[in-house]
Scaffold this motif. Structure first.
Motif, PDB file in Angstrom:
ATOM      1  N   TRP A   1      -4.069  -2.753   1.699  1.00 26.83           N
ATOM      2  CA  TRP A   1      -3.534  -1.480   2.205  1.00 26.83           C
ATOM      3  C   TRP A   1      -2.029  -1.570   2.409  1.00 26.83           C
ATOM      4  O   TRP A   1      -1.289  -0.658   2.043  1.00 26.83           O
ATOM      5  CB  TRP A   1      -4.253  -1.133   3.505  1.00 26.83           C
ATOM      6  CG  TRP A   1      -3.707   0.061   4.235  1.00 26.83           C
ATOM      7  CD1 TRP A   1      -3.758   1.368   3.834  1.00 26.83           C
ATOM      8  CD2 TRP A   1      -3.053   0.055   5.506  1.00 26.83           C
ATOM      9  NE1 TRP A   1      -3.179   2.190   4.791  1.00 26.83           N
ATOM     10  CE2 TRP A   1      -2.737   1.402   5.826  1.00 26.83           C
ATOM     11  CE3 TRP A   1      -2.725  -0.942   6.421  1.00 26.83           C
ATOM     12  CZ2 TRP A   1      -2.092   1.765   7.006  1.00 26.83           C
ATOM     13  CZ3 TRP A   1      -2.082  -0.586   7.592  1.00 26.83           C
ATOM     14  CH2 TRP A   1      -1.772   0.754   7.872  1.00 26.83           C
ATOM     15  N   ARG A   2      -1.580  -2.674   2.982  1.00 28.50           N
ATOM     16  CA  ARG A   2      -0.147  -2.844   3.226  1.00 28.50           C
ATOM     17  C   ARG A   2       0.614  -2.943   1.900  1.00 28.50           C
ATOM     18  O   ARG A   2       1.708  -2.370   1.749  1.00 28.50           O
ATOM     19  CB  ARG A   2       0.103  -4.075   4.090  1.00 28.50           C
ATOM     20  CG  ARG A   2      -0.420  -3.923   5.518  1.00 28.50           C
ATOM     21  CD  ARG A   2      -0.242  -5.208   6.311  1.00 28.50           C
ATOM     22  NE  ARG A   2       1.154  -5.500   6.542  1.00 28.50           N
ATOM     23  CZ  ARG A   2       1.856  -5.051   7.595  1.00 28.50           C
ATOM     24  NH1 ARG A   2       1.269  -4.297   8.503  1.00 28.50           N
ATOM     25  NH2 ARG A   2       3.126  -5.364   7.738  1.00 28.50           N
ATOM     26  N   VAL A   3       0.056  -3.676   0.939  1.00 30.68           N
ATOM     27  CA  VAL A   3       0.689  -3.790  -0.375  1.00 30.68           C
ATOM     28  C   VAL A   3       0.771  -2.425  -1.040  1.00 30.68           C
ATOM     29  O   VAL A   3       1.805  -2.043  -1.602  1.00 30.68           O
ATOM     30  CB  VAL A   3      -0.086  -4.784  -1.262  1.00 30.68           C
ATOM     31  CG1 VAL A   3       0.361  -4.684  -2.719  1.00 30.68           C
ATOM     32  CG2 VAL A   3       0.096  -6.213  -0.758  1.00 30.68           C
ATOM     33  N   ALA A   4      -0.330  -1.667  -0.968  1.00 33.02           N
ATOM     34  CA  ALA A   4      -0.376  -0.366  -1.624  1.00 33.02           C
ATOM     35  C   ALA A   4       0.599   0.631  -0.992  1.00 33.02           C
ATOM     36  O   ALA A   4       1.093   1.530  -1.675  1.00 33.02           O
ATOM     37  CB  ALA A   4      -1.794   0.187  -1.584  1.00 33.02           C
TER      38      ALA A   4
ATOM     39  N   ARG B   1       1.553   1.523  -7.207  1.00 36.69           N
ATOM     40  CA  ARG B   1       1.151   1.061  -8.539  1.00 36.69           C
ATOM     41  C   ARG B   1       0.554  -0.338  -8.476  1.00 36.69           C
ATOM     42  O   ARG B   1      -0.440  -0.634  -9.160  1.00 36.69           O
ATOM     43  CB  ARG B   1       2.366   1.074  -9.477  1.00 36.69           C
ATOM     44  CG  ARG B   1       2.873   2.469  -9.829  1.00 36.69           C
ATOM     45  CD  ARG B   1       1.893   3.191 -10.744  1.00 36.69           C
ATOM     46  NE  ARG B   1       1.738   2.528 -12.010  1.00 36.69           N
ATOM     47  CZ  ARG B   1       2.533   2.697 -13.058  1.00 36.69           C
ATOM     48  NH1 ARG B   1       3.575   3.525 -12.973  1.00 36.69           N
ATOM     49  NH2 ARG B   1       2.313   2.054 -14.187  1.00 36.69           N
ATOM     50  N   LEU B   2       1.145  -1.209  -7.657  1.00 35.79           N
ATOM     51  CA  LEU B   2       0.617  -2.562  -7.523  1.00 35.79           C
ATOM     52  C   LEU B   2      -0.749  -2.528  -6.855  1.00 35.79           C
ATOM     53  O   LEU B   2      -1.672  -3.242  -7.262  1.00 35.79           O
ATOM     54  CB  LEU B   2       1.584  -3.441  -6.719  1.00 35.79           C
ATOM     55  CG  LEU B   2       1.134  -4.885  -6.452  1.00 35.79           C
ATOM     56  CD1 LEU B   2       0.837  -5.611  -7.761  1.00 35.79           C
ATOM     57  CD2 LEU B   2       2.203  -5.632  -5.647  1.00 35.79           C
ATOM     58  N   GLY B   3      -0.892  -1.690  -5.819  1.00 35.66           N
ATOM     59  CA  GLY B   3      -2.189  -1.563  -5.164  1.00 35.66           C
ATOM     60  C   GLY B   3      -3.263  -1.092  -6.121  1.00 35.66           C
ATOM     61  O   GLY B   3      -4.387  -1.626  -6.136  1.00 35.66           O
TER      62      GLY B   3
ATOM     63  N   GLY C   1     -10.749   4.768   0.121  1.00 34.57           N
ATOM     64  CA  GLY C   1     -10.116   6.028   0.470  1.00 34.57           C
ATOM     65  C   GLY C   1      -8.628   5.894   0.716  1.00 34.57           C
ATOM     66  O   GLY C   1      -7.957   6.891   1.029  1.00 34.57           O
ATOM     67  N   MET C   2      -8.105   4.666   0.569  1.00 36.74           N
ATOM     68  CA  MET C   2      -6.685   4.410   0.799  1.00 36.74           C
ATOM     69  C   MET C   2      -5.970   3.957  -0.460  1.00 36.74           C
ATOM     70  O   MET C   2      -4.758   4.145  -0.595  1.00 36.74           O
ATOM     71  CB  MET C   2      -6.533   3.327   1.879  1.00 36.74           C
ATOM     72  CG  MET C   2      -7.138   3.709   3.213  1.00 36.74           C
ATOM     73  SD  MET C   2      -7.109   2.306   4.357  1.00 36.74           S
ATOM     74  CE  MET C   2      -7.459   3.146   5.905  1.00 36.74           C
ATOM     75  N   VAL C   3      -6.721   3.337  -1.372  1.00 38.26           N
ATOM     76  CA  VAL C   3      -6.163   2.829  -2.623  1.00 38.26           C
ATOM     77  C   VAL C   3      -7.046   3.329  -3.757  1.00 38.26           C
ATOM     78  O   VAL C   3      -8.277   3.208  -3.690  1.00 38.26           O
ATOM     79  CB  VAL C   3      -6.111   1.288  -2.636  1.00 38.26           C
ATOM     80  CG1 VAL C   3      -5.418   0.792  -3.902  1.00 38.26           C
ATOM     81  CG2 VAL C   3      -5.393   0.756  -1.401  1.00 38.26           C
TER      82      VAL C   3
END
Length: 277
Positions: free
Chosen positions: A240-243, A248-250, A151-153
């Motif tokens: 989550w932190r990366v996204a 786009r990376l996430g 639900g986050m990525v």
């Protein structure tokens, strides 16, 4: 916006858990019970709840239970009223009941998509409407809303489930602002890929699977801390932190874990069987 300083840990006295008859819900009941809390269980099936309560009792953890359908506001209101009438108050609500399936979205039966939203989002909403006035009146309470990194990525093969969990996340974050100063704390709790019926029915390559017991111990810590988010898996927290820094990376990282199952689903042309608690 700066966040308020973390609040000191509080003892958990009474915890109400939806979807408490099996999987993560039952593991949480065990963990909260071992931490000294009174355990109150809700789920749709009375026989399953009776079996769960018997298993907990055999371990020295008494559990009150009542069958309730989280998608039915009247059923939820009656169950919450009975719980408060029997035990006096609810310190922690765990919105754990959920439904999901891994599939290609265009192949998903519309009724299945509706059931995911009814259980995951409107079920959470129904419990919040029933419990929050009680907690606000007491000036204290914690609500753990079991969500998902899906639900986050953006997550291919889990579009309907992801949408329902994203709705829960934004509801919780919005309500946190409305409840500031009431003593009630809301948390988005992310268990990670877990060895439950839904977990075994879903495939994410190169993603380690948590045990329900580990997730349950994390839930107890989350209830005591009352933070806005709590991740049971370090990998999910990092994703989550990366996204957040690079959506786009996430998305690329998440797509990598579902590429093989997407090919399999495209070949069969049929959705996976839904799983729920």
């Amino acid at each position: 916006m700066t966040r308020p300083p973390p609040q000191p840990a509080r003892a958990v006295q009474t915890v109400l858990i939806t979807g408490g008859s099996r999987g993560i819900g039952l593991a949480m009941a065990r963990a909260f019970g071992m931490a000294g809390a009174k355990v109150l269980l809700l789920a749709r099936s009375a026989p399953a709840l009776e079996d769960a309560a018997a298993a907990l009792a055999a371990e020295g953890i008494p559990a009150w239970w009542q069958a309730a359908d989280v998608t039915d506001p009247a059923s939820v209101a009656a169950a919450v009223s009975a719980a408060i009438g029997t035990h006096g108050h609810i310190d922690v609500l765990v919105n754990n009941a959920g439904r999901g399936a891994q599939h290609l979205w265009l192949h998903q039966p519309p009724e299945q998509a509706r059931q995911e939203m009814e259980t995951n989002y409107f079920g959470t909403l129904n419990l919040l409407r029933a419990v929050l006035p009680h907690m606000i009146a007491r000036g204290a309470g914690v609500v753990l809303n079991v969500s998902s990194v899906c639900g986050m990525v953006a997550t291919p093969s889990m579009a309907g489930y992801s949408a329902s969990k994203a709705a829960v996340n934004l509801l919780v974050h919005s309500l946190r602002g409305e409840l500031a100063g009431t003593g009630v704390r809301l948390c988005v709790f992310v268990p990670g890929h877990t060895a439950t019926d839904l977990g075994h029915a879903s495939r994410f390559d190169r993603v380690p699977m948590n045990s329900p017991a580990h997730v349950a111990r994390q839930a107890v810590q989350a209830a005591r801390a009352g933070r806005p988010e709590w991740f049971a898996s370090k990998g999910d927290h990092m994703l989550w932190r990366v996204a957040r820094l690079s959506p786009r990376l996430g998305e690329w990282l998440m797509a990598g874990t579902t590429r093989a199952v997407m090919l399999d689903l495209a070949a069969t042309g049929s959705p996976a069987s839904p799983s729920s608690v």
